[in-house]
Enzyme design. Structure first.
Site, PDB file in Angstrom:
ATOM      1  N   SER A  65       0.831  -1.214   0.000  1.00  0.00           N
ATOM      2  CA  SER A  65       0.000   0.000   0.000  1.00  0.00           C
ATOM      3  C   SER A  65       0.868   1.268   0.000  1.00  0.00           C
ATOM      4  O   SER A  65       2.014   1.250   0.465  1.00  0.00           O
ATOM      5  CB  SER A  65      -0.917  -0.003   1.220  1.00  0.00           C
ATOM      6  OG  SER A  65      -1.712  -1.167   1.221  1.00  0.00           O
TER       7      SER A  65
HETATM    8  N1  SAM Z   1      -0.497  -4.707   3.936  1.00  0.00           N
HETATM    9  C1  SAM Z   1       0.211  -5.198   2.780  1.00  0.00           C
HETATM   10  C2  SAM Z   1       1.586  -4.620   2.654  1.00  0.00           C
HETATM   11  O1  SAM Z   1       1.965  -3.774   3.480  1.00  0.00           O
HETATM   12  O2  SAM Z   1       2.296  -5.027   1.750  1.00  0.00           O
HETATM   13  C3  SAM Z   1      -0.562  -4.963   1.523  1.00  0.00           C
HETATM   14  C4  SAM Z   1      -1.603  -5.977   1.338  1.00  0.00           C
HETATM   15  S1  SAM Z   1      -2.280  -6.139  -0.270  1.00  0.00           S
HETATM   16  C5  SAM Z   1      -2.974  -4.568  -0.604  1.00  0.00           C
HETATM   17  C6  SAM Z   1      -3.701  -7.169   0.150  1.00  0.00           C
HETATM   18  C7  SAM Z   1      -3.344  -8.581   0.542  1.00  0.00           C
HETATM   19  O3  SAM Z   1      -4.523  -9.224   1.023  1.00  0.00           O
HETATM   20  C8  SAM Z   1      -2.835  -9.429  -0.612  1.00  0.00           C
HETATM   21  O4  SAM Z   1      -1.577  -9.934  -0.297  1.00  0.00           O
HETATM   22  C9  SAM Z   1      -3.880 -10.542  -0.735  1.00  0.00           C
HETATM   23  O5  SAM Z   1      -3.350 -11.782  -1.132  1.00  0.00           O
HETATM   24  C10 SAM Z   1      -4.441 -10.579   0.677  1.00  0.00           C
HETATM   25  N2  SAM Z   1      -5.763 -11.186   0.833  1.00  0.00           N
HETATM   26  C11 SAM Z   1      -6.860 -11.059   0.052  1.00  0.00           C
HETATM   27  N3  SAM Z   1      -7.882 -11.771   0.574  1.00  0.00           N
HETATM   28  C12 SAM Z   1      -7.423 -12.359   1.719  1.00  0.00           C
HETATM   29  C13 SAM Z   1      -7.989 -13.200   2.716  1.00  0.00           C
HETATM   30  N4  SAM Z   1      -9.259 -13.611   2.668  1.00  0.00           N
HETATM   31  N5  SAM Z   1      -7.215 -13.596   3.741  1.00  0.00           N
HETATM   32  C14 SAM Z   1      -5.934 -13.196   3.838  1.00  0.00           C
HETATM   33  N6  SAM Z   1      -5.326 -12.389   2.932  1.00  0.00           N
HETATM   34  C15 SAM Z   1      -6.069 -11.974   1.883  1.00  0.00           C
END
Ligand code: SAM
Length: 218
Positions: A65
């Site tokens: 993000s």
């Molecule tokens: N906070 C992270 C960082 O600092 O890099 C960014 C996260 S990215 C915007 C969103 C993440 O949520 C992705 O890695 C995706 O695989 C994960 N995601 C989506 N659905 C999910 C779920 N049901 N459970 C766990 N992770 C999930």
């Protein structure tokens, strides 16, 4: 000047120009953002862009993000240092590191195994040992470890998953983007002492979708 000095200067500028200038004042959040080496959470080819004012790709169609969004969401949790925090969407692990600086312990869930492995490796190398990891559907929360004083969701949900409301401690806060797959509103939800929920709108945002039982279908 070493490469470390150059990144430290870039971090200082990031905090002043992108975060403080947009009104984030919590000194603990600002200190964590000044400390954590964000470039280490992206591919080396992206290091020159690591402190810029936008998200970056981290593989698997996912993103780290934008720094300001990380700061905004973290500040909304109002962490003092003794909290147990649940993070959904470990991604690169950068947000996890910021939380690990500010809370007692962090429970982080990621659905993509390869991302989790990469994130854990770097977090271990940086010495963040107050983090517990789980690969799976984060929309279910982590009931065995509840209650949490903070829950942060870094992927976009169609609605607030019920398990988060159940697993949130009284006085605790959830920060979550809610909307459709292309645009969302960032909400801060506080569980008041009488059990009622106070919902605040922190502004518009765009996140990748939260995929799972209480999120979007794959
Ligand atoms: N906070 C992270 C960082 O600092 O890099 C960014 C996260 S990215 C915007 C969103 C993440 O949520 C992705 O890695 C995706 O695989 C994960 N995601 C989506 N659905 C999910 C779920 N049901 N459970 C766990 N992770 C999930």
């Amino acid at each position: 000047m070493t490469q470390q000095d150059i990144f430290a200067i870039a971090r200082e500028r990031m905090v002043r120009e992108q975060i403080e200038a947009r009104g984030i004042k919590d000194p603990r959040v600002l200190a964590a953002m000044r400390k954590v080496p964000r470039h280490l959470f992206v591919d080396e080819a992206l290091w020159p862009q690591a402190y810029n004012d936008y998200p970056l790709p981290i593989g698997e169609g996912q993103t780290i993000s934008q720094p300001y969004i990380v700061a905004l969401m973290t500040a909304a949790l109002e962490l003092k240092g003794d909290e147990k925090v649940l993070e959904i969407g470990t991604g690169s692990g950068y947000q996890t590191a910021i939380l690990a600086e500010l809370a007692k312990s962090v429970f982080t869930i990621e659905r993509v195994n390869d991302l989790m492995l990469r994130a854990k490796k770097i977090l271990d190398r940086l010495g963040y040992f107050n983090v517990a990891y789980k690969v799976g559907d984060g929309t279910l929360g982590w009931p065995e470890m509840a209650p949490f004083q903070g829950i942060i969701v870094t992927a976009a949900a169609p609605d607030i998953p019920l398990p988060y409301l159940e697993q949130l401690d009284v006085g605790g806060r959830i920060v979550i983007p809610v909307g459709d797959r292309s645009a969302q509103v960032l909400y801060k939800v506080t569980k008041l002492p009488n059990g009622e929920l106070k919902k605040e709108n922190l502004g518009g945002c765009r996140f990748v979708p939260l995929i799972g039982k209480y999120g979007w279908p794959e």
